[in-house]
Write an enzyme that holds these catalytic residues in place. Structure first.
Site, short mmCIF file in Angstrom:
data_model
loop_
_atom_site.label_atom_id
_atom_site.label_comp_id
_atom_site.label_asym_id
_atom_site.label_seq_id
_atom_site.Cartn_x
_atom_site.Cartn_y
_atom_site.Cartn_z
CB ILE A 84 1.61 -35.43 2.86
CG1 ILE A 84 2.92 -34.69 2.60
CG2 ILE A 84 1.18 -36.28 1.67
CD1 ILE A 84 4.14 -35.59 2.43
CD GLU A 85 -3.09 -28.51 2.83
OE1 GLU A 85 -3.70 -27.57 2.32
OE2 GLU A 85 -3.44 -29.03 3.91
CB VAL A 86 1.33 -27.40 -0.28
CG1 VAL A 86 2.01 -26.50 -1.32
CG2 VAL A 86 -0.17 -27.21 -0.37
#
Length: 266
Positions: A159-161
């Protein structure tokens, strides 16, 4: 006693109990360092699995091989790549493709790590390299993708940014092991690239990264030493210092004399 290799069951059992640690590594040296440092998981490119000492270097670390979006096209391509990676020692595959592909991999009991939030290979849809989930609508889109990955059979996801509080709420509500890259400590683990951790490049360092060493300075020092050594070698040749007596092989005088006589008669 031989250390136990980390499994999917181990990762699931640790969800919500402690932060897992994950690194993206690009070389056998980085992989071995991750093992010795006690890192839980590594992400690797497919070519690294072909190194003959790969699993000797990382006997216990959970290994996710990245099946790059756009390199693999059809479900059949992904399936072939996943089985090749499994035979080479991978424990799971990273896949940012459609749920149809994730589902097909999961049907064969291949552990899949999906991707939600800012997905670099698909940033045109979310407005570039920027946070995803800062509005109710986009936060719900992240949640829906997590649910879709669950239904498709994935076991974990990067789960990115994504805003920290949004990511934490999602993590509490999903069975997926959620690994944060710039999404805060409310997830199940933290993920950084080794090249950022080591300070090993001159490019952009993301806000969520943290640099612990300055390998670029060391690379510069080594390059300076390399140039100096080459120059000294060239100077030694030019001045006759090299080769010296210790660098060559001698021959018996009688053997040399007979060799020269025969050369002269040839």
């Amino acid at each position: 006693m031989t250390a136990k290799k980390t499994t999917i069951a181990d990762l699931r059992a640790l969800k919500g109990k402690r932060q897992l640690i994950m690194l993206r590594v690009e070389s056998i040296e980085e992989a071995a360092a991750a093992e010795q440092a006690g890192i839980d998981m590594i992400s690797v490119p497919p070519h690294l699995l072909k190194h003959p000492q790969f699993r000797e270097a990382v006997p216990t670390v959970f290994c996710v091989v990245s099946l790059s979006y756009g390199v693999y096209l059809t479900p059949k391509d992904y399936l072939r790549g996943a089985f090749e990676a499994h035979r080479a020692g991978a424990d799971a595959v990273y896949c940012a493709a459609s749920m149809r592909v994730v589902r097909r991999l999961a049907e064969e009991r291949i552990p899949v790590c999906g991707h939600v939030g800012m997905i670099p290979s698909q940033i045109s849809w979310t407005g570039g390299f920027r946070a995803v989930g800062k509005t109710v609508e986009t936060a719900m889109e992240v949640w829906q993708r997590v649910r879709d990955l669950e239904k498709a059979g994935a076991v974990m996801a990067e789960i990115e940014v994504v805003p920290e509080d949004v990511a934490a709420e999602i993590s509490r509500r999903t069975s997926l092991v959620l690994i944060s890259m710039g999404a805060g400590a409310g997830c199940d683990g933290q993920y950084l690239f080794a090249t950022d951790v080591l300070g090993a490049h001159r490019g952009h360092y993301p806000r969520h990264s943290k640099t612990y060493r300055n390998f670029v300075a060391e690379f510069d020092r080594l390059q300076s030493e390399r140039i100096s050594a080459f120059r000294e070698f060239a100077d030694d040749v030019a001045t006759g210092v090299y080769p010296a007596a210790g660098h060559v092989v001698s021959v018996n005088g009688q053997v040399l004399a007979e060799f020269i006589r025969r050369l002269d008669q040839a």
